[in-house]
Scaffold this active site. Structure first.
Site, PDB file in Angstrom:
ATOM      1  N   TYR A  65       0.869  -1.181   0.000  1.00 46.29           N
ATOM      2  CA  TYR A  65       0.000   0.000   0.000  1.00 46.29           C
ATOM      3  C   TYR A  65       0.905   1.229   0.000  1.00 46.29           C
ATOM      4  CZ  TYR A  65      -3.742  -3.221   1.450  1.00 46.29           C
ATOM      5  OH  TYR A  65      -4.648  -4.260   1.526  1.00 46.29           O
ATOM      6  N   LEU A 216     -17.376  -3.042   2.872  1.00 41.31           N
ATOM      7  CA  LEU A 216     -18.364  -2.001   2.534  1.00 41.31           C
ATOM      8  C   LEU A 216     -18.485  -1.847   1.028  1.00 41.31           C
ATOM      9  CD1 LEU A 216     -17.150   0.660   5.170  1.00 41.31           C
ATOM     10  CD2 LEU A 216     -18.857  -1.158   5.439  1.00 41.31           C
ATOM     11  N   GLY A 218     -15.742  -1.838  -0.975  1.00 40.53           N
ATOM     12  CA  GLY A 218     -14.425  -1.447  -1.493  1.00 40.53           C
ATOM     13  C   GLY A 218     -14.502  -0.204  -2.344  1.00 40.53           C
ATOM     14  N   PHE A 219     -13.987  -0.318  -3.593  1.00 39.69           N
ATOM     15  CA  PHE A 219     -13.919   0.864  -4.458  1.00 39.69           C
ATOM     16  C   PHE A 219     -15.306   1.255  -4.997  1.00 39.69           C
ATOM     17  CE2 PHE A 219      -9.621  -0.992  -4.636  1.00 39.69           C
ATOM     18  CZ  PHE A 219      -8.903   0.095  -4.159  1.00 39.69           C
ATOM     19  N   PRO A 221     -19.110   1.449  -3.475  1.00 34.55           N
ATOM     20  CA  PRO A 221     -19.938   1.237  -2.283  1.00 34.55           C
ATOM     21  C   PRO A 221     -21.080   0.252  -2.540  1.00 34.55           C
ATOM     22  CG  PRO A 221     -19.557   3.575  -2.677  1.00 34.55           C
ATOM     23  CD  PRO A 221     -18.955   2.846  -3.840  1.00 34.55           C
ATOM     24  N   LEU A 222     -21.436  -0.494  -1.504  1.00 38.80           N
ATOM     25  CA  LEU A 222     -22.513  -1.483  -1.602  1.00 38.80           C
ATOM     26  C   LEU A 222     -23.786  -0.844  -2.151  1.00 38.80           C
ATOM     27  CD1 LEU A 222     -22.246  -3.372   1.805  1.00 38.80           C
ATOM     28  CD2 LEU A 222     -21.861  -4.299  -0.492  1.00 38.80           C
TER      29      LEU A 222
HETATM   30  N1  LIG Z   1      -6.465  -9.131   0.771  1.00 37.31           N
HETATM   31  C1  LIG Z   1      -6.736  -8.288  -0.188  1.00 37.31           C
HETATM   32  O1  LIG Z   1      -6.508  -8.561  -1.351  1.00 37.31           O
HETATM   33  C2  LIG Z   1      -7.384  -6.976   0.124  1.00 37.31           C
HETATM   34  C3  LIG Z   1      -7.977  -6.231  -0.904  1.00 37.31           C
HETATM   35  C4  LIG Z   1      -8.590  -5.038  -0.579  1.00 37.31           C
HETATM   36  C5  LIG Z   1      -8.618  -4.585   0.720  1.00 37.31           C
HETATM   37  N2  LIG Z   1      -8.014  -5.331   1.719  1.00 37.31           N
HETATM   38  C6  LIG Z   1      -8.076  -4.884   3.133  1.00 37.31           C
HETATM   39  O2  LIG Z   1      -9.424  -4.725   3.491  1.00 37.31           O
HETATM   40  C7  LIG Z   1      -9.636  -3.441   4.073  1.00 37.31           C
HETATM   41  C8  LIG Z   1     -11.034  -2.969   3.778  1.00 37.31           C
HETATM   42  O3  LIG Z   1     -11.236  -2.828   2.392  1.00 37.31           O
HETATM   43  P1  LIG Z   1     -11.348  -1.430   1.651  1.00 37.31           P
HETATM   44  O4  LIG Z   1     -10.831  -0.340   2.517  1.00 37.31           O
HETATM   45  O5  LIG Z   1     -10.753  -1.610   0.318  1.00 37.31           O
HETATM   46  O6  LIG Z   1     -12.895  -1.292   1.381  1.00 37.31           O
HETATM   47  P2  LIG Z   1     -14.169  -1.080   2.321  1.00 37.31           P
HETATM   48  O7  LIG Z   1     -13.810  -1.150   3.753  1.00 37.31           O
HETATM   49  O8  LIG Z   1     -15.218  -1.971   1.804  1.00 37.31           O
HETATM   50  O9  LIG Z   1     -14.599   0.405   1.931  1.00 37.31           O
HETATM   51  C9  LIG Z   1     -13.761   1.498   2.106  1.00 37.31           C
HETATM   52  C10 LIG Z   1     -14.470   2.690   1.496  1.00 37.31           C
HETATM   53  O10 LIG Z   1     -15.617   3.002   2.272  1.00 37.31           O
HETATM   54  C11 LIG Z   1     -15.570   4.373   2.661  1.00 37.31           C
HETATM   55  N3  LIG Z   1     -16.135   4.484   3.996  1.00 37.31           N
HETATM   56  C12 LIG Z   1     -15.718   3.847   5.118  1.00 37.31           C
HETATM   57  N4  LIG Z   1     -16.479   4.179   6.169  1.00 37.31           N
HETATM   58  C13 LIG Z   1     -17.397   5.078   5.706  1.00 37.31           C
HETATM   59  C14 LIG Z   1     -18.463   5.801   6.308  1.00 37.31           C
HETATM   60  N5  LIG Z   1     -18.760   5.665   7.612  1.00 37.31           N
HETATM   61  N6  LIG Z   1     -19.208   6.619   5.526  1.00 37.31           N
HETATM   62  C15 LIG Z   1     -18.937   6.744   4.220  1.00 37.31           C
HETATM   63  N7  LIG Z   1     -17.941   6.089   3.584  1.00 37.31           N
HETATM   64  C16 LIG Z   1     -17.175   5.256   4.328  1.00 37.31           C
HETATM   65  C17 LIG Z   1     -14.134   4.781   2.605  1.00 37.31           C
HETATM   66  O11 LIG Z   1     -14.004   6.148   2.309  1.00 37.31           O
HETATM   67  P3  LIG Z   1     -13.408   7.197   3.382  1.00 37.31           P
HETATM   68  O12 LIG Z   1     -11.928   7.004   3.384  1.00 37.31           O
HETATM   69  O13 LIG Z   1     -13.836   8.512   2.853  1.00 37.31           O
HETATM   70  O14 LIG Z   1     -14.043   6.875   4.701  1.00 37.31           O
HETATM   71  C18 LIG Z   1     -13.602   3.917   1.454  1.00 37.31           C
HETATM   72  O15 LIG Z   1     -13.817   4.558   0.225  1.00 37.31           O
HETATM   73  C19 LIG Z   1      -8.543  -2.583   3.447  1.00 37.31           C
HETATM   74  O16 LIG Z   1      -8.300  -1.425   4.196  1.00 37.31           O
HETATM   75  C20 LIG Z   1      -7.392  -3.545   3.395  1.00 37.31           C
HETATM   76  O17 LIG Z   1      -6.725  -3.541   4.650  1.00 37.31           O
HETATM   77  C21 LIG Z   1      -7.423  -6.513   1.427  1.00 37.31           C
END
Ligand SMILES: NC(=O)c1ccc[n+]([C@@H]2O[C@H](COP(=O)([O-])OP(=O)(O)OC[C@H]3O[C@@H](n4cnc5c(N)ncnc54)[C@H](OP(=O)(O)O)[C@@H]3O)[C@@H](O)[C@H]2O)c1
Length: 288
Positions: A65, A216, A218-219, A221-222
């Site tokens: 990252y 949630l 990811g890129f 939103p649900l």
């Molecule tokens: N193993 C793998 O291949 C892999 C792949 C992807 C991700 N991951 C891990 O999984 C974690 C979670 O995934 P993710 O961050 O990609 O996606 P996520 O948690 O599904 O969604 C993150 C998105 O939701 C938004 N968000 C979060 N809380 C919010 C709220 N209360 N209100 C409005 N928007 C909100 C964030 O924007 P804001 O920043 O504006 O809040 C961001 O754009 C990552 O941080 C990473 O550590 C692992």
């Protein structure tokens, strides 16, 4: 908030590894598209410090990252790490000049990645390293014995305490377990994407954590009319409902929602405590 009062309580992955089921995913702390530095480094550090002060004891990251940026921010914000805080990282990919995520599963690349994580996080040993093997959002069939054996060797050398897998199939998990024990699996899963339902239950029976990424969406939103309707009836946000549903789905699920915002982090921790009545739960279970 104390760790044991966070929504979902705690889950024990190993004798020396108990975490709050409400965790934090640090991927959003790097710059746009998870590349380069964030616009506001102090704001990124504030999110991490708030996660710890809320009682969260599970931070998910990777040295790719940024690359390196997110881990360096974690170290700057939190090192020396408080007792009980567990940082889980992953190896198996790189960032290229175009911002892509090519695989990096050769032994030399995996050893380098573990050493980079140790350096950038400021650790002598990493609590958990996940071997990430599949594509962007789904597993790729094939043996993972060679790369997983490399991590098992690094574990024997004391650089890694526990092993996990990411973006893997049930068959690949069985193959890895014939080489060394695993404590967690991190795959793409959320309320609207439930390919792994059977896998979650079989891991739960083995006491292995399942850590959904993109909890949630990811890129993207649900998107679900049913989710929006349930949220409206409960006077909650769809995000709160989605997190509460994950914690309710199975006790071995660990939530790692990602955010770059202190306000969103607080909202997520509060929102995940939502109680889902049985009739609304049934509607949510029917979404996927
Ligand atoms: N193993 C793998 O291949 C892999 C792949 C992807 C991700 N991951 C891990 O999984 C974690 C979670 O995934 P993710 O961050 O990609 O996606 P996520 O948690 O599904 O969604 C993150 C998105 O939701 C938004 N968000 C979060 N809380 C919010 C709220 N209360 N209100 C409005 N928007 C909100 C964030 O924007 P804001 O920043 O504006 O809040 C961001 O754009 C990552 O941080 C990473 O550590 C692992």
């Amino acid at each position: 908030m104390a760790a044991n009062t966070l929504p979902g309580g705690t889950f024990t992955l190993a004798d020396d590894l108990t975490v709050t089921r409400m965790g934090y995913g640090a991927m959003q702390l790097a710059g746009p598209h998870v590349f380069g530095p964030p616009a506001d480094r102090d704001a990124a550090m504030a999110v991490l410090r708030e996660a710890v002060s809320l009682g969260i004891t599970h931070i998910d990251t990777s040295d790719y990252y940024g690359p390196h940026v997110t881990n360096q921010i974690i170290k700057e914000a939190l090192h020396p790490y408080p007792d009980g805080l567990h940082i889980v990282t992953k190896v198996g990919a790189l960032r290229d000049a175009e911002g892509g995520w090519p695989q990096a599963l050769a032994p030399v690349q995996l050893r380098q990645a573990v050493n980079d994580n140790l350096d950038n996080l400021g650790l002598d040993a990493i609590d958990v390293v996940n071997l990430r093997v599949g594509g962007f959002d789904s597993p790729t069939p094939g043996s993972i014995a060679e790369p997983f054996s490399v991590l098992a060797q690094l574990q024997q050398q004391g650089l890694i305490k526990h092993l996990g897998l990411s973006t893997v199939s049930a068959e690949q998990i069985v193959e890895a377990q014939s080489i060394a024990p695993i404590v967690c699996v991190q795959n793409f899963y959320n309320l609207a994407h439930r390919v792994d339902d059977d896998l979650i239950d079989s891991l739960a029976a083995q006491g292995i954590a399942y850590v959904p990424y993109f909890p949630l969406g990811g890129f993207s939103p649900l998107q679900s009319d049913e989710l929006r309707s349930v949220a409206a009836r409960l006077d909650a946000t769809p995000i709160a409902v989605a997190l509460a549903w994950l914690l309710k789905r199975s006790p071995n699920i660990l939530a790692i929602p990602g955010t770059s915002s202190v306000a969103h982090l607080r909202e997520n921790v509060t929102g995940a405590a939502l109680t889902l009545p049985e009739d609304e739960l049934a509607k949510l279970n029917g979404i996927a």
